[in-house]
Design a protein around this motif. Structure first.
Motif, mmCIF file in Angstrom:
data_model
loop_
_atom_site.group_PDB
_atom_site.id
_atom_site.type_symbol
_atom_site.label_atom_id
_atom_site.label_comp_id
_atom_site.label_asym_id
_atom_site.label_seq_id
_atom_site.Cartn_x
_atom_site.Cartn_y
_atom_site.Cartn_z
ATOM 1 N N PHE A 95 48.316 29.167 40.726
ATOM 2 C CA PHE A 95 48.909 30.471 41.006
ATOM 3 C C PHE A 95 48.810 30.821 42.482
ATOM 4 C CE2 PHE A 95 47.303 30.635 36.595
ATOM 5 C CZ PHE A 95 48.539 30.652 35.961
ATOM 6 N N PRO A 96 49.710 31.670 42.959
ATOM 7 C CA PRO A 96 49.753 31.964 44.400
ATOM 8 C C PRO A 96 48.574 32.814 44.858
ATOM 9 C CG PRO A 96 51.306 33.356 43.203
ATOM 10 C CD PRO A 96 50.783 32.351 42.213
ATOM 11 N N ILE A 97 48.138 32.535 46.080
ATOM 12 C CA ILE A 97 47.156 33.400 46.718
ATOM 13 C C ILE A 97 47.792 34.777 46.862
ATOM 14 C CG2 ILE A 97 45.830 33.780 48.839
ATOM 15 C CD1 ILE A 97 45.716 30.744 49.160
ATOM 16 N N ASP A 98 46.969 35.804 46.778
ATOM 17 C CA ASP A 98 47.470 37.183 46.707
ATOM 18 C C ASP A 98 48.494 37.509 47.790
ATOM 19 O OD1 ASP A 98 45.270 37.014 45.029
ATOM 20 O OD2 ASP A 98 44.853 39.137 45.213
ATOM 21 N N HIS A 99 49.603 38.088 47.341
ATOM 22 C CA HIS A 99 50.611 38.629 48.245
ATOM 23 C C HIS A 99 51.348 39.725 47.484
ATOM 24 C CE1 HIS A 99 53.661 36.452 45.981
ATOM 25 N NE2 HIS A 99 52.993 35.323 46.163
ATOM 26 N N GLY A 100 52.304 40.340 48.112
ATOM 27 C CA GLY A 100 52.963 41.496 47.517
ATOM 28 C C GLY A 100 53.834 41.189 46.326
ATOM 29 N N MET A 101 54.119 39.904 46.067
ATOM 30 C CA MET A 101 55.043 39.554 44.994
ATOM 31 C C MET A 101 54.362 38.852 43.827
ATOM 32 S SD MET A 101 57.847 40.881 45.896
ATOM 33 C CE MET A 101 58.949 40.167 44.697
ATOM 34 N N CYS A 102 53.058 39.052 43.676
ATOM 35 C CA CYS A 102 52.368 38.540 42.492
ATOM 36 C C CYS A 102 51.538 39.667 41.900
ATOM 37 C CB CYS A 102 51.497 37.316 42.821
ATOM 38 S SG CYS A 102 50.099 37.644 43.926
ATOM 39 N N ILE A 103 51.073 39.474 40.680
ATOM 40 C CA ILE A 103 50.342 40.517 39.962
ATOM 41 C C ILE A 103 48.862 40.389 40.280
ATOM 42 C CG2 ILE A 103 49.817 41.501 37.696
ATOM 43 C CD1 ILE A 103 52.425 40.160 36.704
ATOM 44 N N SER A 104 48.316 41.373 40.941
ATOM 45 C CA SER A 104 46.911 41.335 41.355
ATOM 46 C C SER A 104 46.038 42.040 40.320
ATOM 47 C CB SER A 104 46.759 41.995 42.725
ATOM 48 O OG SER A 104 47.242 43.324 42.694
ATOM 49 N N PRO A 105 44.715 41.866 40.402
ATOM 50 C CA PRO A 105 43.827 42.530 39.439
ATOM 51 C C PRO A 105 43.998 44.043 39.475
ATOM 52 C CG PRO A 105 42.621 40.853 40.666
ATOM 53 C CD PRO A 105 43.962 40.995 41.331
ATOM 54 N N ILE A 106 43.957 44.645 38.298
ATOM 55 C CA ILE A 106 44.052 46.100 38.194
ATOM 56 C C ILE A 106 42.664 46.714 38.168
ATOM 57 C CG2 ILE A 106 44.785 47.991 36.690
ATOM 58 C CD1 ILE A 106 47.146 46.244 35.862
ATOM 59 N N THR A 107 41.751 46.057 37.447
ATOM 60 C CA THR A 107 40.392 46.570 37.325
ATOM 61 C C THR A 107 39.556 46.107 38.495
ATOM 62 O OG1 THR A 107 40.559 46.484 34.933
ATOM 63 C CG2 THR A 107 38.348 46.640 35.855
ATOM 64 N N ASN A 108 38.800 47.024 39.068
ATOM 65 C CA ASN A 108 37.868 46.704 40.137
ATOM 66 C C ASN A 108 36.576 46.213 39.512
ATOM 67 O OD1 ASN A 108 36.175 46.537 42.317
ATOM 68 N ND2 ASN A 108 36.370 48.697 42.933
ATOM 69 N N THR A 144 33.837 45.470 40.704
ATOM 70 C CA THR A 144 32.600 45.977 41.278
ATOM 71 C C THR A 144 32.320 47.406 40.871
ATOM 72 O OG1 THR A 144 33.730 46.761 43.281
ATOM 73 C CG2 THR A 144 32.895 44.494 43.285
ATOM 74 N N SER A 145 33.261 48.027 40.163
ATOM 75 C CA SER A 145 33.084 49.424 39.769
ATOM 76 C C SER A 145 31.980 49.550 38.730
ATOM 77 C CB SER A 145 34.392 49.972 39.195
ATOM 78 O OG SER A 145 34.185 51.218 38.576
ATOM 79 N N SER A 146 31.074 50.469 38.949
ATOM 80 C CA SER A 146 29.966 50.646 38.012
ATOM 81 C C SER A 146 30.440 51.138 36.660
ATOM 82 C CB SER A 146 28.937 51.626 38.588
ATOM 83 O OG SER A 146 29.542 52.886 38.809
ATOM 84 N N SER A 147 31.625 51.781 36.633
ATOM 85 C CA SER A 147 32.121 52.322 35.373
ATOM 86 C C SER A 147 32.921 51.299 34.578
ATOM 87 C CB SER A 147 33.008 53.551 35.641
ATOM 88 O OG SER A 147 34.155 53.171 36.375
ATOM 89 N N ARG A 148 33.226 50.143 35.176
ATOM 90 C CA ARG A 148 33.977 49.104 34.474
ATOM 91 C C ARG A 148 33.329 47.757 34.718
ATOM 92 N NH1 ARG A 148 36.568 51.386 30.433
ATOM 93 N NH2 ARG A 148 38.354 52.625 31.016
ATOM 94 N N ARG A 149 32.046 47.642 34.345
ATOM 95 C CA ARG A 149 31.383 46.359 34.482
ATOM 96 C C ARG A 149 31.972 45.375 33.485
ATOM 97 N NH1 ARG A 149 26.767 49.793 34.109
ATOM 98 N NH2 ARG A 149 25.830 50.240 36.138
ATOM 99 N N MET A 150 31.932 44.089 33.843
ATOM 100 C CA MET A 150 32.464 43.084 32.950
ATOM 101 C C MET A 150 31.477 42.784 31.831
ATOM 102 S SD MET A 150 35.390 42.595 34.136
ATOM 103 C CE MET A 150 35.352 44.279 34.708
ATOM 104 N N PRO A 151 31.967 42.550 30.615
ATOM 105 C CA PRO A 151 31.061 42.197 29.520
ATOM 106 C C PRO A 151 30.339 40.893 29.803
ATOM 107 C CG PRO A 151 33.248 42.758 28.712
ATOM 108 C CD PRO A 151 33.357 42.629 30.197
ATOM 109 N N ARG A 152 29.112 40.792 29.325
ATOM 110 C CA ARG A 152 28.393 39.532 29.465
ATOM 111 C C ARG A 152 28.857 38.575 28.374
ATOM 112 N NH1 ARG A 152 24.676 39.241 25.385
ATOM 113 N NH2 ARG A 152 24.066 41.225 24.470
ATOM 114 N N ALA A 153 28.745 37.292 28.632
ATOM 115 C CA ALA A 153 29.072 36.305 27.609
ATOM 116 C C ALA A 153 27.925 36.233 26.610
ATOM 117 C CB ALA A 153 29.291 34.938 28.251
ATOM 118 N N SER A 154 28.244 36.282 25.364
ATOM 119 C CA SER A 154 27.222 36.191 24.334
ATOM 120 C C SER A 154 27.705 35.235 23.258
ATOM 121 C CB SER A 154 26.944 37.562 23.722
ATOM 122 O OG SER A 154 26.065 37.435 22.631
#
Length: 267
Positions: free
Chosen positions: A113-126, A128-138
């Motif tokens: 996939f392309p390195i980030d530029h204006g014509m690709c879909i970038s991550p929506i969720t931050n 690093t946000s404390s309110s949207r931490r990623m789930p741990r693998a279990s």
């Protein structure tokens, strides 16, 4: 591996029975898609296999990433996911896939996939946000314990680092990807083990955010409930191993909780 031009692709409506991408935010997709699926039947068959992973809520952008490939939006050119989006989803979801013996597929290799530029879909969720931490693998799905004897429950308390009686409420009833949970601050700490009592509440709050699948398994579709949970501390995080519903009919659990203060664990 991926198509770079529209060629013979055509626009078609996303069918209601394509559960992965129906109601994703746009109504038409291109077919063949970016995974070179030639028919809608093939698209639906292949996309369905990803639904269990979404149910594990491994990353809030996982559905967007997958649908950009399975059901690319019908524009005058294909819009690829950015490499950073692929990497974010892969890093959170691949460990959970590995729990079930599935490697991250070669066809989704992020270097494609392309390195980030204006014509690709970038991550929506931050991430690093404390309110949207990623789930741990279990690799172990926590579940609500069925009926046990008071002795078995006491043995469970002894085997874990901590035990607490908590009330949990599900806040977000409509989100297709994430669920938000609240925990009553008036929890009853039966055993705090290596933790200070003051640390139990914030660490359980973190558990609510990091392991939504475990919480949902315990709650079994209810909007709120009171539970006695036991677990261990691993890498400064709470891992819940056992959970019991606090109900009047569960006399053994109530007896175990009353007896715990004077119970002596076998070494």
């Amino acid at each position: 591996m991926y198509v770079d031009f529209l060629g013979s692709s055509r626009c078609t409506r996303i069918p209601r029975h394509m559960a992965l991408c129906y109601d994703i935010g746009y109504s038409e997709m291109r077919i063949p898609n970016l995974l070179e699926h030639e028919s809608m039947a093939e698209v639906i068959q292949q996309s369905t296999s990803w639904l269990p992973l979404l149910a594990r809520e491994c990353h809030p952008d996982a559905r967007i990433f997958l649908c950009s490939l399975f059901a690319p939006v019908c524009l005058d050119r294909f819009i690829y996911p950015c490499r950073s989006l692929c990497e974010a989803v892969r890093d959170s979801c691949a460990p959970i896939m590995a729990c079930y013996g599935y490697p991250w597929p070669e066809i989704l290799k992020c270097e494609n996939f392309p390195i980030d530029h204006g014509m690709c879909i970038s991550p929506i969720t931050n991430g690093t946000s404390s309110s949207r931490r990623m789930p741990r693998a279990s690799c172990r799905d926590c579940e609500l314990e069925e009926a046990s004897t008071a002795k078995e429950i006491l043995d469970t308390f002894c085997a874990n680092d901590f035990t607490a009686k908590v009330r949990i409420t599900k806040k977000n009833l409509t989100s297709p990807v994430l669920s938000d949970f609240d925990m009553d601050a008036k929890l009853e700490i039966l055993k705090h083990g290596p933790l200070a009592k003051a640390d139990i509440f914030p660490m359980l709050q973190q558990w609510l955010e990091l392991d939504a699948t475990c919480v949902q398994n315990i709650m079994r579709g209810t909007r709120s409930g009171t539970y006695v949970i036991s677990g261990n501390i691993q890498d400064d995080k709470v891992v819940v191993n056992n959970a019991y519903a606090w109900q009047k009919r569960n006399k053994n659990l109530q007896h175990a909780v009353r007896k715990w203060k004077h119970h002596k664990c076998r070494s």
